[in-house]
Design an enzyme around this catalytic site. Structure first.
Site, PDB file in Angstrom:
ATOM      1  N   HIS A 227      -1.709 -12.451  -6.617  1.00  0.00           N
ATOM      2  CA  HIS A 227      -1.462 -12.419  -5.176  1.00  0.00           C
ATOM      3  C   HIS A 227      -1.400 -10.960  -4.726  1.00  0.00           C
ATOM      4  O   HIS A 227      -1.331 -10.050  -5.564  1.00  0.00           O
ATOM      5  CB  HIS A 227      -0.101 -13.060  -4.874  1.00  0.00           C
ATOM      6  CG  HIS A 227       1.001 -12.210  -5.445  1.00  0.00           C
ATOM      7  ND1 HIS A 227       1.401 -12.313  -6.753  1.00  0.00           N
ATOM      8  CD2 HIS A 227       1.717 -11.183  -4.911  1.00  0.00           C
ATOM      9  CE1 HIS A 227       2.319 -11.394  -6.995  1.00  0.00           C
ATOM     10  NE2 HIS A 227       2.533 -10.694  -5.902  1.00  0.00           N
TER      11      HIS A 227
ATOM     12  N   HIS B 196      -2.181  -3.843  -3.354  1.00  0.00           N
ATOM     13  CA  HIS B 196      -2.771  -4.017  -4.677  1.00  0.00           C
ATOM     14  C   HIS B 196      -2.513  -5.441  -5.170  1.00  0.00           C
ATOM     15  O   HIS B 196      -1.614  -6.113  -4.667  1.00  0.00           O
ATOM     16  CB  HIS B 196      -2.138  -3.022  -5.668  1.00  0.00           C
ATOM     17  CG  HIS B 196      -0.677  -3.296  -5.879  1.00  0.00           C
ATOM     18  ND1 HIS B 196       0.298  -2.789  -5.046  1.00  0.00           N
ATOM     19  CD2 HIS B 196      -0.026  -4.063  -6.796  1.00  0.00           C
ATOM     20  CE1 HIS B 196       1.474  -3.229  -5.439  1.00  0.00           C
ATOM     21  NE2 HIS B 196       1.308  -4.012  -6.497  1.00  0.00           N
TER      22      HIS B 196
HETATM   23  O1  3AM Z   1       2.946  -7.821  -6.236  1.00  0.00           O
HETATM   24  P1  3AM Z   1       3.434  -7.071  -7.435  1.00  0.00           P
HETATM   25  O2  3AM Z   1       3.176  -7.788  -8.710  1.00  0.00           O
HETATM   26  O3  3AM Z   1       2.995  -5.674  -7.464  1.00  0.00           O
HETATM   27  O4  3AM Z   1       6.809  -6.104  -8.974  1.00  0.00           O
HETATM   28  C1  3AM Z   1       7.146  -7.201  -8.144  1.00  0.00           C
HETATM   29  C2  3AM Z   1       5.926  -7.928  -7.634  1.00  0.00           C
HETATM   30  O5  3AM Z   1       4.993  -6.965  -7.237  1.00  0.00           O
HETATM   31  C3  3AM Z   1       7.714  -6.690  -6.849  1.00  0.00           C
HETATM   32  O6  3AM Z   1       7.569  -7.796  -5.974  1.00  0.00           O
HETATM   33  C4  3AM Z   1       6.468  -8.588  -6.390  1.00  0.00           C
HETATM   34  C5  3AM Z   1       6.917 -10.005  -6.583  1.00  0.00           C
HETATM   35  O7  3AM Z   1       7.939 -10.069  -7.525  1.00  0.00           O
HETATM   36  N1  3AM Z   1       9.094  -6.270  -6.961  1.00  0.00           N
HETATM   37  C6  3AM Z   1      10.022  -6.681  -7.831  1.00  0.00           C
HETATM   38  N2  3AM Z   1      11.185  -6.053  -7.617  1.00  0.00           N
HETATM   39  C7  3AM Z   1      10.985  -5.206  -6.578  1.00  0.00           C
HETATM   40  C8  3AM Z   1      11.814  -4.277  -5.882  1.00  0.00           C
HETATM   41  N3  3AM Z   1      13.085  -4.089  -6.196  1.00  0.00           N
HETATM   42  C9  3AM Z   1       9.651  -5.348  -6.165  1.00  0.00           C
HETATM   43  N4  3AM Z   1       9.139  -4.632  -5.142  1.00  0.00           N
HETATM   44  C10 3AM Z   1       9.968  -3.773  -4.528  1.00  0.00           C
HETATM   45  N5  3AM Z   1      11.251  -3.598  -4.853  1.00  0.00           N
END
Ligand code: 3AM
Length: 178
Positions: free
Chosen positions: A36, A120
């Site tokens: 996603h 991304h």
């Molecule tokens: O979409 P991606 O995979 O890049 O890394 C986590 C994931 O990102 C990010 O939110 C998405 C869904 O879990 N994520 C996890 N903890 C986070 C935080 N504390 C975070 N993004 C920002 N702050």
């Protein structure tokens, strides 16, 4: 519960991204159904708050738009890679949609997101990935891109953290206008 707002990807795009799996030692590849684009991480909220968030997101009016994935890249900290991703070309309608989501959440009392938005699709996560290994992997997939696809909705996701990695559950979709 742990929530975030994202854009789901069409099945054919996820299948193309699935072809990028492999060839990188120590990488934990994201399952195709979990691929996603994150628009806004919300984090842990008390049970029940998702109803207010859903209500706020449902009032957002924004147009649909095309997106294309191109160029692979990575996030690192002190030269150790923690994520490999497919990038998304800058898209004004996407940035405006994200701003509306941000505004809706801040109005509900959530902390503003100060981190820079780098759109991304995370393909793999790594613990201390070697920058040299990742560079070789990226070179092998140099020129990767998908054709444009239409984004017709955005989604409120619930993230279930488990031993085998996170699993994302779509709680609600919000249509974008044609
Ligand atoms: O979409 P991606 O995979 O890049 O890394 C986590 C994931 O990102 C990010 O939110 C998405 C869904 O879990 N994520 C996890 N903890 C986070 C935080 N504390 C975070 N993004 C920002 N702050």
């Amino acid at each position: 519960m742990r929530l975030f707002v994202g854009i789901p990807l069409p099945e054919d795009v996820r299948a193309r991204l699935g072809e990028l799996k492999g060839g990188l030692l120590g990488a934990r590849w994201v399952e195709p159904e979990n691929l996603h684009l994150s628009l806004r991480f919300i984090g842990e909220v008390p049970g029940g708050d998702e109803a207010d968030i859903d209500e706020a997101l449902a009032t957002i009016e924004a147009p649909g738009f095309p997106l294309a994935l191109s160029e692979l890249g990575f996030f690192d900290r002190r030269r150790r890679v923690h994520a490999v991703w497919a990038g998304i070309g800058m898209s004004e309608p996407m940035v405006r949609l994200r701003a509306k989501v941000e505004q809706a959440l801040v109005r509900l009392g959530h902390e503003p997101e100060h981190r820079k938005f780098k759109p991304h699709v995370t393909l793999a996560r790594m613990k201390n990935g070697s920058a040299a290994d990742v560079s070789r992997y990226l070179e092998a997939h140099n020129g990767f891109s998908t054709g444009p696809f239409d984004v017709g909705c955005f989604t409120l996701y619930r993230s279930h953290l488990g031993h085998g990695g996170a699993h994302y559950e779509a709680l609600a979709d919000y249509g974008l206008e044609n």
